[in-house]
Design a protein around this motif. Sequence first.
Motif, mmCIF file in Angstrom:
data_model
loop_
_atom_site.group_PDB
_atom_site.id
_atom_site.type_symbol
_atom_site.label_atom_id
_atom_site.label_comp_id
_atom_site.label_asym_id
_atom_site.label_seq_id
_atom_site.Cartn_x
_atom_site.Cartn_y
_atom_site.Cartn_z
ATOM 1 N N ALA A 49 26.144 -12.382 -21.961
ATOM 2 C CA ALA A 49 25.949 -12.702 -20.517
ATOM 3 C C ALA A 49 27.216 -13.701 -20.538
ATOM 4 C CB ALA A 49 24.723 -12.726 -20.299
ATOM 5 N N MET A 87 21.777 -22.487 -25.035
ATOM 6 C CA MET A 87 21.156 -21.666 -25.101
ATOM 7 C C MET A 87 20.695 -20.576 -26.765
ATOM 8 S SD MET A 87 20.413 -20.097 -21.030
ATOM 9 C CE MET A 87 21.321 -19.330 -20.557
ATOM 10 N N THR A 105 19.447 -22.954 -29.267
ATOM 11 C CA THR A 105 17.917 -23.115 -29.016
ATOM 12 C C THR A 105 16.722 -21.762 -29.414
ATOM 13 O OG1 THR A 105 18.186 -24.512 -26.940
ATOM 14 C CG2 THR A 105 16.012 -23.479 -27.585
ATOM 15 N N ALA A 106 17.258 -21.122 -28.872
ATOM 16 C CA ALA A 106 16.784 -19.453 -29.064
ATOM 17 C C ALA A 106 17.022 -19.036 -31.327
ATOM 18 C CB ALA A 106 17.323 -18.452 -28.593
ATOM 19 N N ASP A 166 31.454 -20.659 -23.339
ATOM 20 C CA ASP A 166 30.083 -20.711 -22.095
ATOM 21 C C ASP A 166 29.777 -22.357 -22.710
ATOM 22 O OD1 ASP A 166 28.678 -21.582 -20.272
ATOM 23 O OD2 ASP A 166 28.526 -19.619 -19.410
ATOM 24 N N VAL A 167 29.221 -23.658 -22.649
ATOM 25 C CA VAL A 167 29.002 -23.632 -23.398
ATOM 26 C C VAL A 167 27.502 -23.986 -23.107
ATOM 27 C CG1 VAL A 167 28.754 -26.636 -23.902
ATOM 28 C CG2 VAL A 167 30.846 -25.765 -22.872
ATOM 29 N N LEU A 168 26.956 -23.452 -21.805
ATOM 30 C CA LEU A 168 25.622 -22.915 -21.458
ATOM 31 C C LEU A 168 24.566 -21.816 -22.158
ATOM 32 C CD1 LEU A 168 22.699 -24.267 -20.253
ATOM 33 C CD2 LEU A 168 23.532 -22.864 -18.438
ATOM 34 N N THR A 169 25.776 -21.353 -22.498
ATOM 35 C CA THR A 169 25.247 -20.189 -23.605
ATOM 36 C C THR A 169 24.873 -19.787 -24.888
ATOM 37 O OG1 THR A 169 27.326 -19.181 -23.252
ATOM 38 C CG2 THR A 169 26.007 -17.981 -21.830
ATOM 39 N N MET A 229 29.628 -18.313 -16.072
ATOM 40 C CA MET A 229 30.517 -17.026 -16.141
ATOM 41 C C MET A 229 31.605 -17.137 -15.989
ATOM 42 S SD MET A 229 28.554 -13.461 -14.195
ATOM 43 C CE MET A 229 28.717 -12.267 -13.219
ATOM 44 N N LEU A 239 19.337 -10.431 -28.383
ATOM 45 C CA LEU A 239 19.072 -10.977 -27.654
ATOM 46 C C LEU A 239 19.825 -12.215 -27.440
ATOM 47 C CD1 LEU A 239 15.432 -10.105 -26.759
ATOM 48 C CD2 LEU A 239 16.696 -9.437 -25.778
ATOM 49 N N ILE A 299 14.215 -21.059 -32.387
ATOM 50 C CA ILE A 299 12.585 -20.708 -31.611
ATOM 51 C C ILE A 299 12.676 -20.034 -32.783
ATOM 52 C CG2 ILE A 299 11.012 -19.494 -30.472
ATOM 53 C CD1 ILE A 299 12.553 -21.972 -28.328
ATOM 54 N N ALA A 325 15.439 -8.407 -32.850
ATOM 55 C CA ALA A 325 15.360 -8.490 -31.874
ATOM 56 C C ALA A 325 15.821 -9.539 -31.013
ATOM 57 C CB ALA A 325 13.981 -8.523 -31.146
ATOM 58 N N GLY A 326 15.028 -10.666 -31.883
ATOM 59 C CA GLY A 326 16.268 -12.568 -31.413
ATOM 60 C C GLY A 326 16.949 -12.239 -31.206
ATOM 61 N N LEU A 355 22.925 -10.710 -26.538
ATOM 62 C CA LEU A 355 22.990 -9.802 -25.190
ATOM 63 C C LEU A 355 23.264 -11.384 -24.339
ATOM 64 C CD1 LEU A 355 20.662 -7.342 -24.832
ATOM 65 C CD2 LEU A 355 23.042 -7.553 -25.137
ATOM 66 N N ILE A 356 22.533 -12.566 -24.789
ATOM 67 C CA ILE A 356 23.365 -14.177 -23.873
ATOM 68 C C ILE A 356 24.097 -14.507 -24.509
ATOM 69 C CG2 ILE A 356 22.011 -16.275 -23.739
ATOM 70 C CD1 ILE A 356 20.221 -15.969 -24.620
#
Lengths: 540, 233
Positions: B51, B64, B67-68, B58-61, B1, B44, B71, B40-41, B47-48
Amino acid sequence: MKGLVPLPVLLPLFAVGLKFVLGPRRLRIQTLISLAVLTADLVISSILMVGADQHGPIVVQVGGFAAPLGITLVVDRFSGLMLAISSTVTLAVLVYSQSQRTADENEDEAGTPLAVFYPTYLVLAAGIADSFLAGDLFNLYVGFEVMLTASYVLMTIGGSEQRIRHGAVYIMVGASSSLLFVAAIAVAYAACGTVNLADLSTRLATTEPAVRLAVQVLLLTVFAVKAAVFPLSAWLPDSYPTAPAPVTAVFAGLLTKVGVYSLIRTQTLLFPHDGRTSLLYAVAALSMIVGILGAVAQADLKRLLSFTLVSHVGFLVLGLALGTVRALSGALFYAITHITVQTTLFLVTGLIERREGTADFGRLAGLARMSPLLGVLFFLPAMNLAGIPPLSGFVAKLALLQAAAAVGGVGAYFLLAAMLVTSLLTLYAMSKVWSRAFWRDPGEGLGKERERQIVFPGVAGVAVIRSTVGEARGIGGRRIATGENYPAGMLGATIALLLLSLAYTVWAGPIARYTTRAAAELLDPAAYVQAVQAVVGGAH
Amino acid sequence: MTEGATSLTLVATGGLLVACGVYLLLAQSLTRLVLGFILAGNGLNVLILAAGGLGPADVLTQAMILTAIVITLGMAAYLLAMAYRTWQLTGDDLVQDDVEDRRIANEAHREDLRGELRAQRAEYRTERRAALALARHRRQELRDSLREARRELRARARLQRAIAARAEDYEYLEEETETDTDFTRPPERPAEPRTEPRTEPRTEPRTDKPAEPPSDPPSDKPADPPADPGGRP
């Protein structure tokens, strides 16, 4: 000790790779691999449980990556306990299913679905372990997805029309709740800039109450779907009974409990002081009452047990709702009891199906006389589920009742009454099954079957062909072979779980002390946060 | 953030995708469900991304989201396979109703039908009652008119008997008075001579029922009417 933490996840996954390398032919080696891996899992989990009890939470930063990027795995008393019980149950069910498979194969040729079953089963075990170990929200999501995707495959294995139909509902509910989970992660990350549970715990305390409430409600909803808490439980009794008996057993025992675990973990850790009691009170009471009323109305043993599962998840939510050490301790005790007992009951149902070709107790009769062993195997867990005194279910329920009485107030007494009514109705449902399927005169049950009996005199005498209407299907989706003799592994696994549930009574004291310590740890998130931040290095 | 700021476009896009996805997820066809799930996936995932905030990546987003995505892809593949299998088995890709739901719906339908039947039966009963009442009324009417007719007939018979008796009396009188019999006018015979003598004797027996059959004699004897009105008063 730290090196052991990732193993419950990694070992099954490595084993799956090895299985695919070996190919579907070498059955004996495959069997040995599965057994060895899950046994190792059990040993490691037990060591971790004891270690976490003696030295406090064990925290591992996987791969040594720095704080925000690395994956954190945490074993504390609660997750250690859940890991140990889940690996016990997965091992027992593995033995059961392997024995069933070898028995079925004697009468049937090996089908392809079986080549998928065991690898998927191991992936499921890995997913469950990952969910228990996860130290951050996103890893929890991944653990859930691994577990759920494996469960989707197991649910629809064999691809029969019925399983696809019920599987579609199960999968869509699972997928939708996973989407909601991603939304919750996005909101939490936007609000706090971290998904690490320990960091979230400290940062959520300082965020705006409205944002915190949004995260809390999202997480509650997600895990309530996974745990099949009442208003979100309709999918469970519809989908579980169609899967093969061992699959249903492990689903019923563990999958909903993973949801309950996450519910308790996130609520106690992230929102220690936020009001949730009245909502959880209502939800717990409704789960118990509505679930058990559903069970009373069923005519099929598997459906009945699925409804009792919904009902008894209410007891665990109740422990969380009351929120005292005593209540949580009782809930944890009840969780391990219920996992064992519910799994045993489904395994026994598998044995009944194997013997009679159906689990519809309108058609079953006289089992107690024809197969006394089956009677004992069903009776003890059934009474345990109802909470009859010497058994562990009673001990756990008593702890919960005492906790509710200690909390006091209208809500707690209302829950207390709901608990008692639920236990009574459970007893009613179980005695209904018992008097129909086990105690009735063997001739009475056949009813419809009798009309279907085709009797024609052959050369050597009289041949009787009895057709069963029930569609009892084995692991591979083929009709299971019915017979008088139970394969040793199936019987052994069931008896082992039964003995385990009896052992809870014998060692109720040490277990209750352990769960009390675990509950105290849960209600003191500071210790958890401290332990994690000591390793991870605090918030980035 | 980063700075606490984020792109409104990203949030709006994500929201729109999720909304479309949820709409599709409410359908009954598995193909639509797959599409809804993917939409929807991905919404989202956006949206991440939102976020993570604006500023340096942002490396983490991204980790994530990756990965999403994996999946979601895996789930989409699985759902498509399942839709295909459903199509193989049933010829369509609709998610079928829950057995329990259907049973409850059937029960409700049966209850509805039962209610309808009950209403129909009640309606039929009232109709039947009305019809019965009508029939009873008609029967009463018929019976009344029958009684009327019978009374009339009886009266007529009485009259005839009276006439016959009168005729006998007349013959007797005629025999007694010994008038010259003219054989050329037998049809008129009862009419003319009857007029005078009939007046006196007729009034005597008729005291009990004087006004009853005013139109009877003419139907019997066409020759009477001119005589009757004159003789009766």
